[in-house]
Motif scaffolding. Structure first.
Motif, PDB file in Angstrom:
ATOM      1  N   UNK A   9       0.746  -1.257  -0.089  1.00  0.00           N
ATOM      2  CA  UNK A   9      -0.264   0.190   0.034  1.00  0.00           C
ATOM      3  C   UNK A   9       0.969   1.220  -0.075  1.00  0.00           C
ATOM      4  N   UNK A  10       1.884   1.099   0.491  1.00  0.00           N
ATOM      5  CA  UNK A  10       2.817   2.290   0.415  1.00  0.00           C
ATOM      6  C   UNK A  10       4.085   2.517  -0.754  1.00  0.00           C
ATOM      7  N   UNK A  45       3.168   1.535  14.948  1.00  0.00           N
ATOM      8  CA  UNK A  45       4.565   0.884  14.544  1.00  0.00           C
ATOM      9  C   UNK A  45       5.059   1.843  13.698  1.00  0.00           C
ATOM     10  N   UNK A  46       6.201   1.946  13.516  1.00  0.00           N
ATOM     11  CA  UNK A  46       7.285   2.293  12.367  1.00  0.00           C
ATOM     12  C   UNK A  46       7.731   1.464  11.725  1.00  0.00           C
ATOM     13  N   UNK A  47       7.396   1.638  10.478  1.00  0.00           N
ATOM     14  CA  UNK A  47       7.873   0.520   9.393  1.00  0.00           C
ATOM     15  C   UNK A  47       8.963   1.259   8.452  1.00  0.00           C
ATOM     16  N   UNK A  48      10.163   0.544   8.270  1.00  0.00           N
ATOM     17  CA  UNK A  48      11.242   1.235   7.705  1.00  0.00           C
ATOM     18  C   UNK A  48      11.554   0.190   6.363  1.00  0.00           C
ATOM     19  N   UNK A  53      11.247   5.684   6.287  1.00  0.00           N
ATOM     20  CA  UNK A  53      10.179   5.392   7.176  1.00  0.00           C
ATOM     21  C   UNK A  53       8.856   5.426   6.409  1.00  0.00           C
ATOM     22  N   UNK A  54       8.113   4.501   6.120  1.00  0.00           N
ATOM     23  CA  UNK A  54       6.957   4.548   5.216  1.00  0.00           C
ATOM     24  C   UNK A  54       5.656   4.989   6.041  1.00  0.00           C
ATOM     25  N   UNK A  55       4.827   5.517   5.266  1.00  0.00           N
ATOM     26  CA  UNK A  55       3.348   6.070   5.717  1.00  0.00           C
ATOM     27  C   UNK A  55       2.367   6.021   4.660  1.00  0.00           C
TER      28      UNK A  55
END
Length: 230
Positions: A9-10, A45-48, A53-55
Motif C-alpha cells: 500500500x505504501x 508501529x514505525x515501518x522502515x 520510514x513508510x507512511x
C-alpha cells in the motif's frame, strides 16, 4: 494489517515482491528486522524499508465486501462477529458500513470512511436502487408484482413504500429492486402480502454489482470509476 500488505500500500510493489523483500530482512518494524510477511502491525508501529520510514497516504477508503451469514454490519457487537473482522485494514474503527444487512442476509456491503459519499448512497432523496435475490417459504402470489409496484403499507408505517420492481424467477424465488432502505424492508414487504423470506442476498447497489470473483468473506477496494458512480 499484515506487513506485506502495508508495504504494498505504501509502494508500487506486488504482494509477492513485498513478501520476498521481507523474508530477505529488508524491512524493519520499530527498528527490528521482521522476516514474516504475515506479521501484523498497527498505526503505532514505525515501518522502515530501504532506509525510509513508510507512511500511508491519507485519503478516504472505499471497499466492496461479500458478506456471509452470521456477521453483523456494525463496528462492535457483544454477541456476533462483525464484518470488520473480515477486513485486514488499518484503523477499522474509522470505517462504517453503507447500508446495513441483517445477520442472516448475504451479499454486497459497501464500507468507507467517507461520510458524504455514504450519504449519497443511502439518502432516500438520491433514490439509489438496491437489488436483492429473494427466496420465499411459499409460492409468490400472482398479484405480488403489481402490489409492490404500487407501494406496500408496512406495519407500523404511515406511508406506503416507494414503487418496487419484482421479477419472479421461480415459484418461490424472485429478484426485488427497491429505492429506499426501511428497517427489514424486504422481509416486511413480503410479510405484508402473506409470505416469508427464508433467504436474502443483495446483488447490486446503484450500478455497482457484487464482484463475482469475491467469495463470501472476501473484499476488495472500489475502483475510481465505481466510487464516482455515486
Amino acid at each position: 494489517m499484515r506487513l506485506d500488505k502495508f508495504l504494498c500500500d505504501c509502494s508500487d510493489l506486488t504482494r509477492t515482491m513485498a513478501g520476498k523483500l521481507i523474508r530477505q530482512g529488508e524491512v524493519l518494524v520499530d527498528g527490528v528486522v521482521i522476516k514474516q510477511p504475515a506479521f501484523h502491525i498497527n498505526e503505532q508501529n514505525e515501518v522502515e524499508f530501504d532506509g525510509v520510514v513508510l507512511t500511508l497516504t491519507p485519503g478516504h477508503r472505499y471497499f466492496m465486501l461479500h458478506k456471509p451469514q452470521g456477521y453483523v454490519c456494525s463496528n462492535d457487537d457483544p454477541d456476533h462477529p462483525t464484518v470488520f473482522f473480515l477486513l485486514d485494514e488499518p484503523s477499522p474503527a474509522k470505517l462504517h458500513v453503507v447500508g446495513r444487512l441483517d445477520l442472516d442476509t448475504t451479499g454486497l456491503v459497501l464500507i468507507t470512511d467517507d461520510g458524504q459519499w455514504s450519504h449519497r448512497v443511502t439518502s432516500p432523496r438520491h433514490e439509489c436502487a438496491k437489488t436483492y435475490h429473494v427466496w420465499l417459504a411459499d409460492p409468490i402470489a400472482p398479484e405480488t408484482a403489481e402490489l409492490f409496484a404500487e407501494g406496500i403499507l408496512l406495519r407500523s408505517e404511515r406511508d406506503k413504500t416507494r414503487p418496487a420492481k419484482l421479477e419472479v424467477l421461480g415459484e418461490c424465488e424472485a429478484r426485488l429492486t427497491i429505492h429506499e432502505g426501511k428497517y427489514h424492508q424486504v422481509k416486511r414487504m413480503f410479510a405484508a402480502v402473506g409470505n416469508k423470506v427464508i433467504g436474502l442476498h443483495r446483488e447490486q447497489v446503484g450500478d455497482l454489482v457484487l464482484d463475482e470473483a469475491l467469495a463470501p468473506g472476501e473484499y476488495r477496494e472500489l475502483t475510481a470509476e465505481e466510487i464516482a458512480a455515486f
